[in-house]
Write a protein that holds these residues in place. Structure first.
Motif, PDB file in Angstrom:
ATOM      1  N   GLY A   1       6.093  12.742  13.713  1.00  0.00           N
ATOM      2  CA  GLY A   1       5.877  12.830  12.271  1.00  0.00           C
ATOM      3  C   GLY A   1       5.381  11.551  11.622  1.00  0.00           C
ATOM      4  N   VAL A   2       5.021  10.541  12.444  1.00  0.00           N
ATOM      5  CA  VAL A   2       4.415   9.323  11.875  1.00  0.00           C
ATOM      6  C   VAL A   2       3.082   9.720  11.244  1.00  0.00           C
ATOM      7  N   ARG A   3       2.810   9.171  10.056  1.00  0.00           N
ATOM      8  CA  ARG A   3       1.594   9.561   9.333  1.00  0.00           C
ATOM      9  C   ARG A   3       0.413   8.707   9.812  1.00  0.00           C
ATOM     10  N   ILE A   4      -0.124   9.106  10.953  1.00  0.00           N
ATOM     11  CA  ILE A   4      -1.205   8.344  11.579  1.00  0.00           C
ATOM     12  C   ILE A   4      -2.360   9.283  11.921  1.00  0.00           C
ATOM     13  N   THR A   5      -3.563   8.844  11.621  1.00  0.00           N
ATOM     14  CA  THR A   5      -4.765   9.556  12.044  1.00  0.00           C
ATOM     15  C   THR A   5      -5.639   8.578  12.826  1.00  0.00           C
ATOM     16  N   VAL A   6      -6.605   9.133  13.560  1.00  0.00           N
ATOM     17  CA  VAL A   6      -7.387   8.327  14.495  1.00  0.00           C
ATOM     18  C   VAL A   6      -8.833   8.808  14.492  1.00  0.00           C
ATOM     19  N   GLU A   7      -9.734   7.834  14.531  1.00  0.00           N
ATOM     20  CA  GLU A   7     -11.156   8.162  14.677  1.00  0.00           C
ATOM     21  C   GLU A   7     -11.689   7.551  15.966  1.00  0.00           C
TER      22      GLU A   7
ATOM     23  N   LYS B   1       6.011   3.606  10.841  1.00  0.00           N
ATOM     24  CA  LYS B   1       7.264   4.357  10.933  1.00  0.00           C
ATOM     25  C   LYS B   1       8.322   3.715  10.036  1.00  0.00           C
ATOM     26  N   ARG B   2       8.462   2.400  10.166  1.00  0.00           N
ATOM     27  CA  ARG B   2       9.484   1.663   9.423  1.00  0.00           C
ATOM     28  C   ARG B   2       9.283   1.809   7.914  1.00  0.00           C
ATOM     29  N   LEU B   3       8.000   1.791   7.481  1.00  0.00           N
ATOM     30  CA  LEU B   3       7.709   1.803   6.042  1.00  0.00           C
ATOM     31  C   LEU B   3       7.353   3.194   5.524  1.00  0.00           C
TER      32      LEU B   3
ATOM     33  N   ARG C   1       1.133   5.485   5.434  1.00  0.00           N
ATOM     34  CA  ARG C   1       0.032   6.250   6.017  1.00  0.00           C
ATOM     35  C   ARG C   1      -0.996   5.278   6.587  1.00  0.00           C
ATOM     36  N   VAL C   2      -1.298   5.432   7.875  1.00  0.00           N
ATOM     37  CA  VAL C   2      -2.234   4.525   8.538  1.00  0.00           C
ATOM     38  C   VAL C   2      -3.284   5.320   9.327  1.00  0.00           C
TER      39      VAL C   2
ATOM     40  N   ILE D   1       0.841  -1.210   0.000  1.00  0.00           N
ATOM     41  CA  ILE D   1       0.000   0.000   0.000  1.00  0.00           C
ATOM     42  C   ILE D   1       0.873   1.257   0.000  1.00  0.00           C
ATOM     43  N   ALA D   2       1.961   1.226   0.771  1.00  0.00           N
ATOM     44  CA  ALA D   2       2.871   2.382   0.801  1.00  0.00           C
ATOM     45  C   ALA D   2       3.519   2.591  -0.565  1.00  0.00           C
ATOM     46  N   SER D   3       3.709   1.499  -1.327  1.00  0.00           N
ATOM     47  CA  SER D   3       4.405   1.620  -2.618  1.00  0.00           C
ATOM     48  C   SER D   3       3.596   2.453  -3.610  1.00  0.00           C
ATOM     49  N   PHE D   4       2.279   2.519  -3.429  1.00  0.00           N
ATOM     50  CA  PHE D   4       1.500   3.394  -4.320  1.00  0.00           C
ATOM     51  C   PHE D   4       0.847   4.561  -3.574  1.00  0.00           C
ATOM     52  N   GLY D   5       1.339   4.834  -2.381  1.00  0.00           N
ATOM     53  CA  GLY D   5       0.867   6.010  -1.640  1.00  0.00           C
ATOM     54  C   GLY D   5      -0.550   5.875  -1.117  1.00  0.00           C
ATOM     55  N   GLY D   6      -0.976   4.647  -0.814  1.00  0.00           N
ATOM     56  CA  GLY D   6      -2.333   4.417  -0.328  1.00  0.00           C
ATOM     57  C   GLY D   6      -2.444   4.555   1.185  1.00  0.00           C
ATOM     58  N   LEU D   7      -3.640   4.272   1.680  1.00  0.00           N
ATOM     59  CA  LEU D   7      -3.955   4.419   3.105  1.00  0.00           C
ATOM     60  C   LEU D   7      -4.449   3.083   3.649  1.00  0.00           C
ATOM     61  N   LEU D   8      -3.874   2.658   4.788  1.00  0.00           N
ATOM     62  CA  LEU D   8      -4.365   1.454   5.467  1.00  0.00           C
ATOM     63  C   LEU D   8      -5.127   1.877   6.714  1.00  0.00           C
TER      64      LEU D   8
END
Ligand SMILES: [Zn+2]
Length: 446
Positions: free
Chosen positions: A255-261, A228-230, A233-234, A176-183
């Motif tokens: 700076g980890v690309r993490i959001t939360v609901e 972080k390692r990869l 975006r999660v 998913i990171a290889s194409f800039g997607g979101l998990l």
């Protein structure tokens, strides 16, 4: 504006710059301009004077289980989108399970889009699913317009949607990171769940003990480490454990690309109030104690939690047995989410602007729809809810539009009556009367 088709005028319009009296001009289903309240309305242009009712952007609910096709006795696009519209929601993003098929290949996505197309009363987009065996399907699904991919780290509750172990998570996330997607992740660690006491029966305390905070905290810590390692975006789905908040705040600061609901039920219902056998309150992770809830509100206020979504996850009433161990886990919240959150928010000193930020602007951003949805400003779709924020109503299950009228909110008195909901400049529901479905299919915009 000679080609203006409609002007909505209110003394209270919620815009990104604040709430003010304004006249909102609509052309071709889009907001053309936000004008002064007393702007001249040319003859021939329809004027809707909303008085003191609040005009707010239609809500964007990025976590809904419509279950269509396949489990339409649980829900379906017709009923779910009517419930959403009645609650002021104008866009939803459907979860990849519990429909049959699940949204895990492009073919399955097409099937779901076809089913939704002529039943949707509001706009509908789709999440894909990340399973142990569909890594090769992720990029094609991304290119076909899903907004991201959902994975479970513990059993999902349905056999056709197996969870990822840590190796599986690493493989899917790298792809998913290889194409800039979101998990997007259901974060409960299966080992902590297995180790917890499993006592069946009608007592809510036993159920709560079976889904401990540390299951969430551990899974979130592992997810942060992988993101972080990869440099991926999660997004953490339906956060319930307040104990995970420091970890999340620290990851964000680094700076980890993490959001939360989080969800209306975690913000408005408490473990202390759940009666024995009342499995309409069962969801996973569970509704926790009121002290935990206070910390979730604090985290919303300080931005550690980004947004609020329903996680509407219905089933037939017979699956809501009085035994918390075997009852279906899921709360149906589409129609009541705005009123429930607003009722609690106002008590805690938050504004309606805050609620709009959590339930519309930030969720639109999460899925990259923020050029089209999530705010009242020129250029965006003319999607609105008209709300009487000080009016109250008592929740009557018979008045709910979703298929199975099971609700954890029965009998509660809530603030905020949705007077009407508008999609691209058309009023799609007012006073319980719906137009024919006018929703469109949404896809990720590159
Ligand atoms: Zn869910």
């Amino acid at each position: 504006m000679s080609d203006t088709e409609l002007v909505l005028r209110s003394t209270r319009v919620i815009t990104p710059e604040g709430t003010r009296p304004a006249s909102v001009a609509v052309v071709d289903g889009k907001i053309a301009a936000v004008l002064p309240y007393d702007a001249e309305v040319l003859s021939g242009v329809r004027l809707e004077d909303l008085g003191d009712d609040v005009l707010l952007p239609g809500l964007v609910d990025t976590h809904v289980h419509v279950n269509d096709p396949g489990r339409t006795e649980w829900e379906g696009f017709w009923t779910a989108t009517r419930a959403a519209a009645a609650g002021g929601i104008t866009s939803l993003v459907d979860m990849p399970l519990n429909s049959l098929p699940p949204t895990t290949t492009v073919d399955h996505l097409r099937t779901k889009q076809e089913v939704a197309a002529d039943k949707a009363h509001i706009d509908v987009g789709f999440w894909g699913g990340a399973l142990p065996d569909n890594v090769k399907d992720l990029r094609p699904l991304h290119e076909s317009g899903v907004f991201g991919f959902k994975a479970f780290l513990s059993p999902s509750g349905v056999d056709e949607f197996p969870h990822l172990d840590q190796d599986g998570l690493a493989r899917s996330l790298a792809e998913i990171a290889s194409f800039g997607g979101l998990l997007i992740v259901h974060a409960e660690d299966p080992h902590h769940l297995e180790a917890a006491p499993q006592q069946a029966g009608p007592k809510y305390a036993d159920f709560l003990a079976s889904r401990p905070r540390d299951a969430e905290d551990t899974a979130i810590a592992q997810l942060i480490a992988q993101a972080k390692r990869l440099d991926a975006r999660v997004h953490v789905l339906h956060l319930s454990s307040s104990a995970a908040l420091p970890l999340i705040a620290q990851a964000k600061a680094e700076g980890v690309r993490i959001t939360v609901e989080t969800c209306p039920h975690y913000l408005t219902l408490t473990a202390e109030e759940v009666p024995d056998g009342a499995s309409e309150f069962k969801c996973c992770p569970p509704i926790r104690e009121s002290a935990n809830q206070d910390l979730l509100w604090q985290a919303l206020a300080d931005g550690t939690i980004d947004c609020v979504v329903t996680d509407h996850s219905p089933s037939t009433a017979d699956l809501k047995t009085g035994d918390f161990a075997t009852a279906w886990g899921g709360i149906s919240g589409l129609q009541l989410s705005l009123a429930a959150v607003w009722t609690a928010a106002r008590k805690r000193g938050h504004s309606l602007e805050d609620v709009v930020r959590w339930m519309s602007a930030r969720t639109a951003e999460l899925v990259g729809l923020d050029a089209r949805k999530g705010a009242i400003e020129a250029g965006r779709d003319a999607d609105f809810a008209v709300l009487a924020p000080d009016e109250t109503f008592t929740v009557d299950p018979a008045a709910l539009q979703h298929r199975n009228r099971v609700t954890a909110y029965a009998g509660k008195t809530l603030h905020g009556v949705v007077k009407s909901t508008w999609l691209r400049g058309e009023r799609i529901v007012a006073n319980g009367e719906f137009t024919a479905p006018k929703g469109r299919l949404l896809t990720r915009t590159p």
